[in-house]
Design a protein around this motif. Structure first.
Motif, PDB file in Angstrom:
ATOM      1  N   GLN A  33       0.828  -1.198   0.000  1.00 20.28           N
ATOM      2  CA  GLN A  33       0.000   0.000   0.000  1.00 20.28           C
ATOM      3  C   GLN A  33       0.866   1.254   0.000  1.00 20.28           C
ATOM      4  O   GLN A  33       0.598   2.196  -0.753  1.00 20.28           O
ATOM      5  CB  GLN A  33      -0.931   0.013   1.221  1.00 20.28           C
ATOM      6  CG  GLN A  33      -2.042  -0.999   1.146  1.00 20.28           C
ATOM      7  CD  GLN A  33      -2.788  -1.111   2.467  1.00 20.28           C
ATOM      8  OE1 GLN A  33      -2.178  -1.067   3.538  1.00 20.28           O
ATOM      9  NE2 GLN A  33      -4.095  -1.270   2.392  1.00 20.28           N
ATOM     10  N   TYR A  35       0.675   7.539  -6.731  1.00 17.89           N
ATOM     11  CA  TYR A  35      -0.409   8.518  -6.811  1.00 17.89           C
ATOM     12  C   TYR A  35       0.107   9.939  -6.969  1.00 17.89           C
ATOM     13  O   TYR A  35      -0.620  10.807  -7.424  1.00 17.89           O
ATOM     14  CB  TYR A  35      -1.310   8.435  -5.583  1.00 17.89           C
ATOM     15  CG  TYR A  35      -2.130   7.172  -5.510  1.00 17.89           C
ATOM     16  CD1 TYR A  35      -2.722   6.625  -6.633  1.00 17.89           C
ATOM     17  CD2 TYR A  35      -2.305   6.516  -4.304  1.00 17.89           C
ATOM     18  CE1 TYR A  35      -3.471   5.467  -6.569  1.00 17.89           C
ATOM     19  CE2 TYR A  35      -3.065   5.358  -4.226  1.00 17.89           C
ATOM     20  CZ  TYR A  35      -3.648   4.839  -5.353  1.00 17.89           C
ATOM     21  OH  TYR A  35      -4.390   3.704  -5.279  1.00 17.89           O
ATOM     22  N   ASN A  81       2.196  10.831  -9.076  1.00 22.19           N
ATOM     23  CA  ASN A  81       2.393  11.014 -10.512  1.00 22.19           C
ATOM     24  C   ASN A  81       1.081  10.786 -11.240  1.00 22.19           C
ATOM     25  O   ASN A  81       0.328   9.884 -10.901  1.00 22.19           O
ATOM     26  CB  ASN A  81       3.423  10.016 -11.046  1.00 22.19           C
ATOM     27  CG  ASN A  81       4.740  10.121 -10.332  1.00 22.19           C
ATOM     28  OD1 ASN A  81       5.259  11.201 -10.143  1.00 22.19           O
ATOM     29  ND2 ASN A  81       5.271   8.992  -9.896  1.00 22.19           N
ATOM     30  N   ASN A  82       0.827  11.580 -12.257  1.00 19.83           N
ATOM     31  CA  ASN A  82      -0.344  11.359 -13.086  1.00 19.83           C
ATOM     32  C   ASN A  82       0.085  10.472 -14.241  1.00 19.83           C
ATOM     33  O   ASN A  82       0.679  10.934 -15.206  1.00 19.83           O
ATOM     34  CB  ASN A  82      -0.915  12.680 -13.587  1.00 19.83           C
ATOM     35  CG  ASN A  82      -2.273  12.505 -14.216  1.00 19.83           C
ATOM     36  OD1 ASN A  82      -2.907  11.468 -14.036  1.00 19.83           O
ATOM     37  ND2 ASN A  82      -2.712  13.495 -14.953  1.00 19.83           N
ATOM     38  N   LEU A  95      -0.550   3.032 -16.910  1.00 22.26           N
ATOM     39  CA  LEU A  95      -1.414   2.368 -15.940  1.00 22.26           C
ATOM     40  C   LEU A  95      -1.733   0.948 -16.406  1.00 22.26           C
ATOM     41  O   LEU A  95      -1.688   0.002 -15.616  1.00 22.26           O
ATOM     42  CB  LEU A  95      -2.695   3.171 -15.737  1.00 22.26           C
ATOM     43  CG  LEU A  95      -3.652   2.672 -14.675  1.00 22.26           C
ATOM     44  CD1 LEU A  95      -2.972   2.576 -13.316  1.00 22.26           C
ATOM     45  CD2 LEU A  95      -4.858   3.588 -14.597  1.00 22.26           C
ATOM     46  N   LEU A 139       1.036   4.033  -3.010  1.00 19.66           N
ATOM     47  CA  LEU A 139       0.702   5.430  -2.748  1.00 19.66           C
ATOM     48  C   LEU A 139       1.709   6.384  -3.377  1.00 19.66           C
ATOM     49  O   LEU A 139       1.363   7.490  -3.788  1.00 19.66           O
ATOM     50  CB  LEU A 139       0.605   5.688  -1.238  1.00 19.66           C
ATOM     51  CG  LEU A 139      -0.708   5.263  -0.589  1.00 19.66           C
ATOM     52  CD1 LEU A 139      -0.627   5.430   0.919  1.00 19.66           C
ATOM     53  CD2 LEU A 139      -1.880   6.039  -1.155  1.00 19.66           C
ATOM     54  N   LYS A 140       2.953   5.945  -3.480  1.00 21.71           N
ATOM     55  CA  LYS A 140       3.971   6.778  -4.121  1.00 21.71           C
ATOM     56  C   LYS A 140       3.613   7.049  -5.580  1.00 21.71           C
ATOM     57  O   LYS A 140       3.933   8.103  -6.120  1.00 21.71           O
ATOM     58  CB  LYS A 140       5.342   6.115  -4.034  1.00 21.71           C
ATOM     59  CG  LYS A 140       5.894   6.032  -2.636  1.00 21.71           C
ATOM     60  CD  LYS A 140       7.210   5.265  -2.642  1.00 21.71           C
ATOM     61  CE  LYS A 140       7.688   4.995  -1.228  1.00 21.71           C
ATOM     62  NZ  LYS A 140       8.915   4.176  -1.236  1.00 21.71           N
TER      63      LYS A 140
END
Length: 72
Positions: A13, A20, A22-23, A29, A17-18
């Motif tokens: 987790q 997130y 970055n877009n 993805l 989260l790291k």
């Protein structure tokens, strides 16, 4: 709004989260999802291979299982 955390994040987790921050593009993805899928598929295959070896199962055992009728 305050969020109460009842237990610490797992290592996966925290690592996710790291990401997130970055877009990511849809392509990136998708690639990450594929990598995760392949990783867990490999782990499942290794676990099944261990069960297979531990129980000395054969190809004939698999054929027999596919022909079993277990419904009541």
């Amino acid at each position: 709004m305050t969020v109460l955390q009842t237990k610490p994040l797992s290592n996966i987790q925290a690592e996710l989260l790291k990401l997130y921050a970055n877009n990511l593009s849809d392509e990136d993805l998708f690639e990450i999802r594929m990598m995760l899928g392949k990783y867990f598929a490999k782990k499942a295959t290794e676990a099944m291979d261990n069960v297979w070896d531990k129980n000395n199962l054969s190809e004939q055992d698999m054929i027999n299982w596919t022909n079993e009728h277990n419904r009541i």
